[in-house]
Design a protein around this motif. Structure first.
Motif, PDB file in Angstrom:
ATOM      1  N   PRO A  48       0.816  -1.223   0.000  1.00  0.00           N
ATOM      2  CA  PRO A  48       0.000   0.000   0.000  1.00  0.00           C
ATOM      3  C   PRO A  48       0.845   1.267   0.000  1.00  0.00           C
ATOM      4  O   PRO A  48       0.470   2.271  -0.624  1.00  0.00           O
ATOM      5  N   ALA A  52       0.614   4.126  -2.814  1.00  0.00           N
ATOM      6  CA  ALA A  52       0.350   5.517  -2.446  1.00  0.00           C
ATOM      7  C   ALA A  52       1.398   6.444  -3.053  1.00  0.00           C
ATOM      8  O   ALA A  52       1.080   7.551  -3.517  1.00  0.00           O
ATOM      9  N   LEU A 116      -5.712   0.413  -3.895  1.00  0.00           N
ATOM     10  CA  LEU A 116      -5.847   1.074  -2.595  1.00  0.00           C
ATOM     11  C   LEU A 116      -7.286   1.028  -2.096  1.00  0.00           C
ATOM     12  O   LEU A 116      -7.530   0.915  -0.891  1.00  0.00           O
ATOM     13  N   ILE A 117      -8.244   1.097  -3.017  1.00  0.00           N
ATOM     14  CA  ILE A 117      -9.652   0.967  -2.628  1.00  0.00           C
ATOM     15  C   ILE A 117      -9.915  -0.443  -2.090  1.00  0.00           C
ATOM     16  O   ILE A 117     -10.623  -0.631  -1.100  1.00  0.00           O
ATOM     17  N   VAL A 119      -7.744  -2.312  -0.657  1.00  0.00           N
ATOM     18  CA  VAL A 119      -7.057  -2.430   0.632  1.00  0.00           C
ATOM     19  C   VAL A 119      -7.754  -1.628   1.728  1.00  0.00           C
ATOM     20  O   VAL A 119      -7.939  -2.112   2.845  1.00  0.00           O
ATOM     21  N   ALA A 120      -8.135  -0.381   1.383  1.00  0.00           N
ATOM     22  CA  ALA A 120      -8.580   0.550   2.426  1.00  0.00           C
ATOM     23  C   ALA A 120     -10.063   0.906   2.355  1.00  0.00           C
ATOM     24  O   ALA A 120     -10.568   1.594   3.242  1.00  0.00           O
ATOM     25  N   ALA A 124     -10.703   5.500   0.663  1.00  0.00           N
ATOM     26  CA  ALA A 124      -9.690   5.641  -0.376  1.00  0.00           C
ATOM     27  C   ALA A 124     -10.327   6.061  -1.698  1.00  0.00           C
ATOM     28  O   ALA A 124      -9.757   6.867  -2.453  1.00  0.00           O
ATOM     29  N   GLY A 166      -3.473  10.178   4.061  1.00  0.00           N
ATOM     30  CA  GLY A 166      -3.918   9.116   3.159  1.00  0.00           C
ATOM     31  C   GLY A 166      -2.921   7.984   3.076  1.00  0.00           C
ATOM     32  O   GLY A 166      -3.301   6.801   3.072  1.00  0.00           O
ATOM     33  N   THR A 167      -1.633   8.328   3.002  1.00  0.00           N
ATOM     34  CA  THR A 167      -0.588   7.301   2.972  1.00  0.00           C
ATOM     35  C   THR A 167      -0.635   6.456   4.237  1.00  0.00           C
ATOM     36  O   THR A 167      -0.519   5.225   4.190  1.00  0.00           O
ATOM     37  N   VAL A 170      -4.017   4.105   4.301  1.00  0.00           N
ATOM     38  CA  VAL A 170      -4.073   2.879   3.492  1.00  0.00           C
ATOM     39  C   VAL A 170      -3.224   1.767   4.102  1.00  0.00           C
ATOM     40  O   VAL A 170      -3.347   0.599   3.713  1.00  0.00           O
ATOM     41  N   GLN A 171      -2.386   2.106   5.058  1.00  0.00           N
ATOM     42  CA  GLN A 171      -1.597   1.092   5.757  1.00  0.00           C
ATOM     43  C   GLN A 171      -2.230   0.693   7.088  1.00  0.00           C
ATOM     44  O   GLN A 171      -2.235  -0.482   7.458  1.00  0.00           O
ATOM     45  N   GLY A 173      -5.518   1.817   8.270  1.00  0.00           N
ATOM     46  CA  GLY A 173      -6.966   1.770   8.325  1.00  0.00           C
ATOM     47  C   GLY A 173      -7.584   2.844   9.191  1.00  0.00           C
ATOM     48  O   GLY A 173      -8.801   2.861   9.419  1.00  0.00           O
TER      49      GLY A 173
END
Length: 306
Positions: A48, A52, A116-117, A119-120, A124, A166-167, A170-171, A173
């Protein structure tokens, strides 16, 4: 770069010029800091984080290409411009080609964003859509943000809060207090980059009706503005440590203060094309700050309590 030199560029060199690589530290620095906070708090996830980083670079490039097109269409880029060559205004690419390149870059960012969507989740997706629309609205659309003096707010939100937060999100949550505080210095230094750009372009922006904050404040006001953003960046980092939101090792970022002080003095006494050099150096300052700040977070992670 003069027109004679520009006419000899290859297609790839022209697109590299359109991408404006000197601005990319503003996209890389917040991702680096977001990853540093994630490592420090034990939530770092490499894939992720890499996604990002790629999305951040592509959004910056897409915004640069978009600005190239819309500034030309609105008359802000003319032969009187003293900033780096713009490919649309110089006739190196047609407006249609520039629009095509913009769509390709934003499309690539959206494709990576799908991961990313996955994942998060929904946040995201919302952030990605808002980021792309805002990049277009920066100089385009019925109410271009940069033309109404909202450029600095845009930069703080998207190159500070959104990019760092945001970075991290995505890691992890979620978004921690440390991630939010860490986003401020990076966003403020990105605002300083914009200030140099707008200080350089005051005359042509005023003539084209582009009412940036620098146009509104005038040259001396813009010089003060630059010093305020840079000074606040270091002040926030210091307060983050004093409040114990950040570790003491984050103060490693203060090693970049001599460069910051030198740039404040140079911006105060430089006008015209000389500001192009200081624009690049301010980008380097932001990246150096981010590297040192992140290094401090890593040190604190590996040597607990520091």
């Amino acid at each position: 770069m003069n027109p004679g030199t520009a006419s000899n560029l290859s297609v790839w060199q022209i697109w590299l010029l359109a991408a404006r690589p000197r601005t990319l530290p503003a996209a890389a620095a917040p991702v680096l800091v977001g990853c540093g906070v994630a490592v420090w708090e034990g939530v770092f996830r490499p894939l992720p984080a890499l996604a990002a980083f790629l999305v951040g670079l592509l959004l910056q490039i897409g915004a640069n290409i978009s600005n190239d097109y819309f500034d030309f269409k609105k008359g802000a880029d003319t032969s009187e411009r003293i900033g780096p060559l713009r490919v649309t205004q110089a006739g190196l690419l047609t407006p249609r080609q520039v629009i095509g390149g913009m769509l390709v870059v934003f499309g690539a960012a959206a494709l990576i964003g799908l991961y990313l969507i996955w994942v998060a989740g929904l946040p995201a997706l919302i952030l990605g859509v808002v980021a792309i629309l805002s990049a277009l609205a920066y100089t385009g659309g019925p109410y271009p943000l940069a033309y109404h003096g909202w450029g600095e707010v845009f930069v703080l939100l998207f190159f500070g809060f959104a990019a760092v937060g945001g970075t991290y999100f995505v890691q992890a949550g979620s978004v921690s207090a440390a991630a939010l505080v860490s986003s401020l210095p990076v966003g403020l230094l990105a605002m300083a980059i914009l200030t140099v750009n707008n200080l350089r372009d005051i005359a042509t922006d005023r003539a084209s009706g582009k009412h940036t904050l620098a146009v509104r404040l005038g040259e001396q006001g813009a010089v003060i503005e630059y010093g305020v953003w840079v000074g606040l960046a270091y002040g926030v980092a210091l307060m983050g440590v004093i409040s114990r939101i950040l570790p003491v090792a984050a103060l490693l970022s203060l090693l970049s203060l001599p460069l910051a002080a030198r740039l404040i003095r140079q911006v105060a006494h430089t006008r015209g094309r000389g500001l192009n050099v200081l624009l690049g150096k301010t980008g380097q300052l932001e990246l150096l700050f981010a590297v040192l700040f992140t290094g401090g977070l890593l040190i604190s992670r590996w040597w607990s309590g520091f």
